[in-house]
Write a protein that holds these residues in place. Structure first.
Motif, PDB file in Angstrom:
ATOM      1  N   TYR A 154      31.395  35.214  96.477  1.00 37.97           N
ATOM      2  CA  TYR A 154      32.252  35.417  98.054  1.00 37.97           C
ATOM      3  C   TYR A 154      32.061  36.607  98.191  1.00 37.97           C
ATOM      4  O   TYR A 154      33.272  37.263  99.219  1.00 37.97           O
ATOM      5  CB  TYR A 154      33.677  34.690  97.634  1.00 37.97           C
ATOM      6  CG  TYR A 154      34.750  34.128  98.698  1.00 37.97           C
ATOM      7  CD1 TYR A 154      33.684  32.891  99.095  1.00 37.97           C
ATOM      8  CD2 TYR A 154      35.477  34.637  99.456  1.00 37.97           C
ATOM      9  CE1 TYR A 154      34.656  31.682 100.154  1.00 37.97           C
ATOM     10  CE2 TYR A 154      35.750  33.460 100.090  1.00 37.97           C
ATOM     11  CZ  TYR A 154      35.533  32.380 101.171  1.00 37.97           C
ATOM     12  OH  TYR A 154      36.263  31.314 101.718  1.00 37.97           O
ATOM     13  N   PHE A 157      34.064  38.067 101.738  1.00 38.70           N
ATOM     14  CA  PHE A 157      35.400  38.115 101.840  1.00 38.70           C
ATOM     15  C   PHE A 157      36.046  39.204 102.892  1.00 38.70           C
ATOM     16  O   PHE A 157      37.305  39.258 103.399  1.00 38.70           O
ATOM     17  CB  PHE A 157      35.953  37.038 100.497  1.00 38.70           C
ATOM     18  CG  PHE A 157      37.595  37.458 100.905  1.00 38.70           C
ATOM     19  CD1 PHE A 157      38.382  36.508 101.829  1.00 38.70           C
ATOM     20  CD2 PHE A 157      38.565  38.451  99.946  1.00 38.70           C
ATOM     21  CE1 PHE A 157      40.066  36.243 101.569  1.00 38.70           C
ATOM     22  CE2 PHE A 157      39.628  38.679  99.966  1.00 38.70           C
ATOM     23  CZ  PHE A 157      40.427  37.501 101.404  1.00 38.70           C
ATOM     24  N   GLU A 160      35.937  39.209 106.146  1.00 40.57           N
ATOM     25  CA  GLU A 160      36.513  38.601 107.040  1.00 40.57           C
ATOM     26  C   GLU A 160      38.061  39.170 107.005  1.00 40.57           C
ATOM     27  O   GLU A 160      38.343  39.423 108.196  1.00 40.57           O
ATOM     28  CB  GLU A 160      36.503  37.100 106.448  1.00 40.57           C
ATOM     29  CG  GLU A 160      36.989  36.226 107.171  1.00 40.57           C
ATOM     30  CD  GLU A 160      38.473  35.651 106.820  1.00 40.57           C
ATOM     31  OE1 GLU A 160      39.385  35.542 108.176  1.00 40.57           O
ATOM     32  OE2 GLU A 160      38.529  36.527 105.966  1.00 40.57           O
ATOM     33  N   HIS A 161      38.678  39.666 105.448  1.00 40.74           N
ATOM     34  CA  HIS A 161      40.314  40.578 105.271  1.00 40.74           C
ATOM     35  C   HIS A 161      40.217  41.269 106.005  1.00 40.74           C
ATOM     36  O   HIS A 161      41.022  41.008 107.018  1.00 40.74           O
ATOM     37  CB  HIS A 161      39.792  40.099 104.169  1.00 40.74           C
ATOM     38  CG  HIS A 161      41.417  40.163 103.828  1.00 40.74           C
ATOM     39  ND1 HIS A 161      42.086  38.834 103.673  1.00 40.74           N
ATOM     40  CD2 HIS A 161      42.095  41.392 103.301  1.00 40.74           C
ATOM     41  CE1 HIS A 161      43.870  39.356 103.339  1.00 40.74           C
ATOM     42  NE2 HIS A 161      43.680  40.996 102.884  1.00 40.74           N
ATOM     43  N   CYS A 195      34.692  31.174 107.818  1.00 38.32           N
ATOM     44  CA  CYS A 195      34.516  32.626 107.377  1.00 38.32           C
ATOM     45  C   CYS A 195      33.792  33.672 108.174  1.00 38.32           C
ATOM     46  O   CYS A 195      33.377  34.638 108.001  1.00 38.32           O
ATOM     47  CB  CYS A 195      36.204  32.918 106.572  1.00 38.32           C
ATOM     48  SG  CYS A 195      37.243  31.986 106.674  1.00 38.32           S
ATOM     49  N   GLU A 259      42.140  30.594  98.386  1.00 32.79           N
ATOM     50  CA  GLU A 259      41.951  29.450 100.219  1.00 32.79           C
ATOM     51  C   GLU A 259      43.220  28.752  99.357  1.00 32.79           C
ATOM     52  O   GLU A 259      43.937  29.204 100.821  1.00 32.79           O
ATOM     53  CB  GLU A 259      40.939  28.850 100.011  1.00 32.79           C
ATOM     54  CG  GLU A 259      39.554  29.861 100.421  1.00 32.79           C
ATOM     55  CD  GLU A 259      39.473  31.050 101.493  1.00 32.79           C
ATOM     56  OE1 GLU A 259      40.749  31.488 102.112  1.00 32.79           O
ATOM     57  OE2 GLU A 259      38.617  31.982 101.993  1.00 32.79           O
TER      58      GLU A 259
END
Length: 384
Positions: A154, A157, A160-161, A195, A259
């Motif tokens: 992942y 992430f 995206e975060h 995402c 999530e």
């Protein structure tokens, strides 16, 4: 209005940091399950969810406010648990893959149960620590975050975060903000779908502003792909294709837990649309908080989420808590609330009245919430 809790003295000792090390107790439970099988395999997830929730009920809340000016040197024992976690988690994942592929006396169902527990370890602890590390400026810590994210496949992430969620939380541009009345299962597939592309577009825009093409070496997606490929290759070397399958399975469990947490953190909370695509600044009221003591130990104060969004670079021991007058509060800690979120009718019954109360408290002037419920902008120029 409740009186603020006076700041605590700067925390310096190992003794005060030790409660945040309770995650270490989960590692031997994974190995014990591998050695004994059977009902012992349930111990790890039960301790991470049920036992911590029971301890929350026994120990209650922690309203203490650490001194945000505490020097970095005084946080050594707090930071150390996040720095040493990667080898512990990687050793557990790959060691257990090797163990199962070299004559371990576990059936197929037991192997899956074991790696469900490993996924709980990776998601409940590893991804929470990765979240803490990715927000720091220290290069080592950011690399540790990337490696932990790669260990559950992942890696996007981080982009995206940092580049999407923290800028656009509580708006339609943030896929991770759960909409009012949106069940978790629908939310989960929406996040998995949206995402990665959101993270890619954010990095592409960042490169474009620097005059670089998307294939430039500074694009972190090259690193993400290489680290995830290496993680899968190592799983194959340890256990063949069965090892790869177990590795992917624990990653899916970890992402599911991540999530679930994201779903709980911002469910139904929106920033007011000011017109022309503009939104009010992020404030403490845009995150759900929980002051439960034991779950904050396990999740290194992740539940003090309002302060994290106000000060994303503030280290976890220094995060502040808020009274109900400033930020919405959850009735239970994240482990209990994420379990409730898996049953949407029960979740809505418990949380929808709280969202409506939040709206009345902070936005009494907003008459029409329908666009916010749908995850769309209100009409330009209107506050509602």
């Amino acid at each position: 209005m409740s009186r603020p809790t006076p700041p605590l003295a700067p925390v310096r000792s190992l003794r005060r940091a030790l409660p945040f090390w309770i995650s270490l107790g989960l590692v031997p439970l994974a190995w014990l399950g591998a050695a004994l099988g059977g009902w012992v395999l349930a111990l790890l997830p039960l301790c991470a969810w049920a036992l911590v929730t029971v301890l929350d009920g026994v120990l209650g809340e922690n309203p203490g406010q650490p001194d945000p000016a505490t020097p970095e040197a005084d946080l050594f024992w707090y930071r150390l648990i996040t720095l040493i976690w990667l080898p512990l988690q990687a050793g557990t994942i790959y060691g257990l893959i090797w163990y199962l592929s070299h004559g371990a006396d576990l059936g197929r169902g037991e192997a899956l149960a074991l790696f469900f527990g490993v996924g709980v370890l990776s998601g409940t602890v590893g991804l929470v620590y990765a979240h803490e590390l990715m927000h720091q400026k220290n290069r080592l810590e950011r690399w540790l975050a990337d490696l932990l994210l790669a260990s559950v496949l992942y890696a996007h992430f981080r982009s995206e975060h940092l580049l999407v969620h923290h800028l656009w939380v509580g708006t339609p541009r943030d896929a991770v903000t759960a909409r009012y009345n949106e069940g978790f299962h629908r939310y989960f597939w929406r996040v998995l779908r949206d995402c990665p592309g959101s993270a890619w577009r954010a990095e592409r825009a960042l490169l474009a502003r620097a005059g670089r093409p998307v294939w430039h070496r500074r694009n972190p997606f090259w690193r993400y792909g290489a680290l995830q490929g290496a993680a899968l290759a190592l799983a194959y070397l340890c256990g063949g294709w069965a090892g790869v399958g177990l590795f992917v399975f624990q990653g899916v469990v970890a992402v599911w837990l991540l999530e679930l947490t994201n779903y709980v953190e911002h469910y139904g909370l929106t920033r007011e649309h000011l017109g022309a695509g503009r939104y009010e600044p992020v404030a403490p009221r845009h995150s759900w908080n929980s002051a439960q003591m034991a779950s904050n130990w396990l999740l290194i104060n992740l539940q003090r989420h309002s302060d994290h969004h106000v000060r994303p670079d503030r280290r976890f021991p220094l995060l502040q808590t808020y009274a109900l007058e400033a930020a919405p509060q959850l009735p239970l800690g994240y482990p209990a609330m994420t379990t409730l979120a898996m049953i949407p009718p029960l979740w809505r019954r418990r949380m929808n009245p709280r969202v409506r109360a939040w709206r009345r408290q902070f936005y009494p002037h907003v008459a029409d919430w329908a666009p916010y419920n749908r995850g769309t902008n209100p009409m330009p120029g209107r506050a509602d």
